[in-house]
Design a protein around this motif. Structure first.
Motif, mmCIF file in Angstrom:
data_model
loop_
_atom_site.group_PDB
_atom_site.id
_atom_site.type_symbol
_atom_site.label_atom_id
_atom_site.label_comp_id
_atom_site.label_asym_id
_atom_site.label_seq_id
_atom_site.Cartn_x
_atom_site.Cartn_y
_atom_site.Cartn_z
ATOM 1 N N THR A 88 7.124 22.462 66.451
ATOM 2 C CA THR A 88 7.784 23.624 65.858
ATOM 3 C C THR A 88 8.728 24.284 66.866
ATOM 4 O O THR A 88 9.876 24.602 66.544
ATOM 5 C CB THR A 88 6.735 24.645 65.368
ATOM 6 N N LEU A 89 8.251 24.471 68.096
ATOM 7 C CA LEU A 89 9.094 25.051 69.141
ATOM 8 C C LEU A 89 10.298 24.166 69.425
ATOM 9 O O LEU A 89 11.431 24.650 69.530
ATOM 10 C CB LEU A 89 8.270 25.239 70.414
ATOM 11 N N GLY A 90 10.083 22.859 69.537
ATOM 12 C CA GLY A 90 11.183 21.944 69.814
ATOM 13 C C GLY A 90 12.224 21.953 68.719
ATOM 14 O O GLY A 90 13.436 21.944 68.996
ATOM 15 N N MET A 91 11.792 21.979 67.472
ATOM 16 C CA MET A 91 12.738 22.010 66.363
ATOM 17 C C MET A 91 13.545 23.300 66.359
ATOM 18 O O MET A 91 14.739 23.298 66.035
ATOM 19 C CB MET A 91 11.984 21.858 65.037
ATOM 20 N N LEU B 264 17.111 23.264 64.429
ATOM 21 C CA LEU B 264 16.775 22.675 63.148
ATOM 22 C C LEU B 264 15.688 23.455 62.408
ATOM 23 O O LEU B 264 15.224 23.010 61.355
ATOM 24 C CB LEU B 264 16.312 21.225 63.346
ATOM 25 N N PHE B 265 15.298 24.599 62.953
ATOM 26 C CA PHE B 265 14.209 25.368 62.367
ATOM 27 C C PHE B 265 14.405 26.834 62.735
ATOM 28 O O PHE B 265 14.772 27.141 63.876
ATOM 29 C CB PHE B 265 12.868 24.854 62.907
ATOM 30 N N PRO B 266 14.180 27.747 61.804
ATOM 31 C CA PRO B 266 14.411 29.171 62.090
ATOM 32 C C PRO B 266 13.388 29.757 63.054
ATOM 33 O O PRO B 266 12.177 29.544 62.883
ATOM 34 C CB PRO B 266 14.315 29.835 60.705
ATOM 35 N N TRP B 267 13.866 30.497 64.043
ATOM 36 C CA TRP B 267 12.961 31.108 65.022
ATOM 37 C C TRP B 267 11.999 32.093 64.362
ATOM 38 O O TRP B 267 10.872 32.270 64.825
ATOM 39 C CB TRP B 267 13.772 31.822 66.095
ATOM 40 N N PRO C 216 4.575 32.298 62.542
ATOM 41 C CA PRO C 216 3.759 32.028 61.347
ATOM 42 C C PRO C 216 3.316 30.573 61.241
ATOM 43 O O PRO C 216 2.178 30.293 60.861
ATOM 44 C CB PRO C 216 4.686 32.416 60.193
ATOM 45 N N TYR C 217 4.197 29.633 61.578
ATOM 46 C CA TYR C 217 3.826 28.221 61.543
ATOM 47 C C TYR C 217 2.693 27.932 62.520
ATOM 48 O O TYR C 217 1.745 27.215 62.199
ATOM 49 C CB TYR C 217 5.045 27.345 61.890
ATOM 50 N N ILE C 218 2.810 28.458 63.734
ATOM 51 C CA ILE C 218 1.779 28.196 64.745
ATOM 52 C C ILE C 218 0.431 28.762 64.307
ATOM 53 O O ILE C 218 -0.615 28.124 64.483
ATOM 54 C CB ILE C 218 2.211 28.766 66.103
#
Length: 239
Positions: A73-76, A81-84, A89-91
């Motif tokens: 998630t952090l890398g994306m 490629l992924f909203p900060w 929330p994802y983690i």
């Protein structure tokens, strides 16, 4: 994929739960006394974890991007490629899924904890630990494994994979990392995969368990996060 953040979080929860249930499950099968798979060895564990990741992605990919890993998630997010705003929330969803998955492993193998007298073996079902305890080198090992993981996942986004094949390729990647790099630390390469089950190990009334080795716990958290971040940064340097 649904745009609703709540559905995405549900996908990350379900996918990480399945990943840990099947991944820690194969370690339990190989390690615990009187299991029919006892002694099957590292090949079974590496293959089992690769399949666990593949199936976790398949089961959650219709809801979320199926990161199932805070380092991914952090890398994306670093790669753009992924909203900060969705990182935390994802983690959280990944962590909760990992805790529940680990608890289900405990339930599934419930009679076998009493038969297994070695506390280190029991902890090893839930959380990773080094073959040789050397914190700087253990950190580097987790860094390298997760660097390869995140860089490869980002490289895959430029490939020609179909949606159906991509989870299988990711599973092959995880299996390869396990075979080639995992012998040093047990290749967490995923903070949720290690910290969630370690919390479950701490909290659950597991027969014959010892301590949860919190002195080592920072390695499979910070090593993967750092490796994933650098993998994403290197990806950004490639035109």
């Amino acid at each position: 994929m649904q745009d609703s953040l709540s559905l995405q979080l549900l996908g990350e929860f379900i996918g990480t739960l399945i990943l840990v249930l099947l991944g820690d499950g194969v370690v339990a099968a190989v390690s615990l006394k009187k299991s029919k798979a006892e002694g099957a060895g590292w090949i079974a564990i590496a293959l089992g974890w690769g399949l666990a990741v593949t199936l976790g992605v398949y089961c959650s990919g219709f809801l979320s991007p199926a990161h199932l890993n805070p380092a991914v998630t952090l890398g994306m997010a670093i790669a753009g490629l992924f909203p900060w705003s969705s990182v935390i929330p994802y983690i959280i969803a990944q962590m909760l899924g990992a805790i529940v998955g680990a608890a289900l492993v405990w339930v599934n193998y419930y009679p076998h904890w009493k038969e297994t007298k070695d506390a280190d073996t029991i902890r090893g079902v839930f959380a990773t630990g080094p073959a040789i305890r050397n914190y700087p080198m253990n950190f580097i090992s987790e860094f390298i494994g997760t660097f390869i993981l995140v860089f490869a996942l980002l490289a895959f986004t430029r490939g020609k994979f179909t949606d159906g094949l991509n989870p299988m390729v990711v599973g092959v990647l995880i299996t390869s990392i396990g075979f080639s790099l995992g012998g040093t630390t047990g290749y967490a390469i995923n903070p949720a995969r290690d910290l969630g089950p370690r919390i479950a190990h701490q909290l659950l009334p597991i027969a014959n368990k010892g301590d949860s080795d919190w002195s080592y716990s920072w390695v499979p958290i910070l090593g993967p996060l750092a490796g994933g971040a650098v993998g994403a940064l290197l990806y950004l340097l490639i035109p």
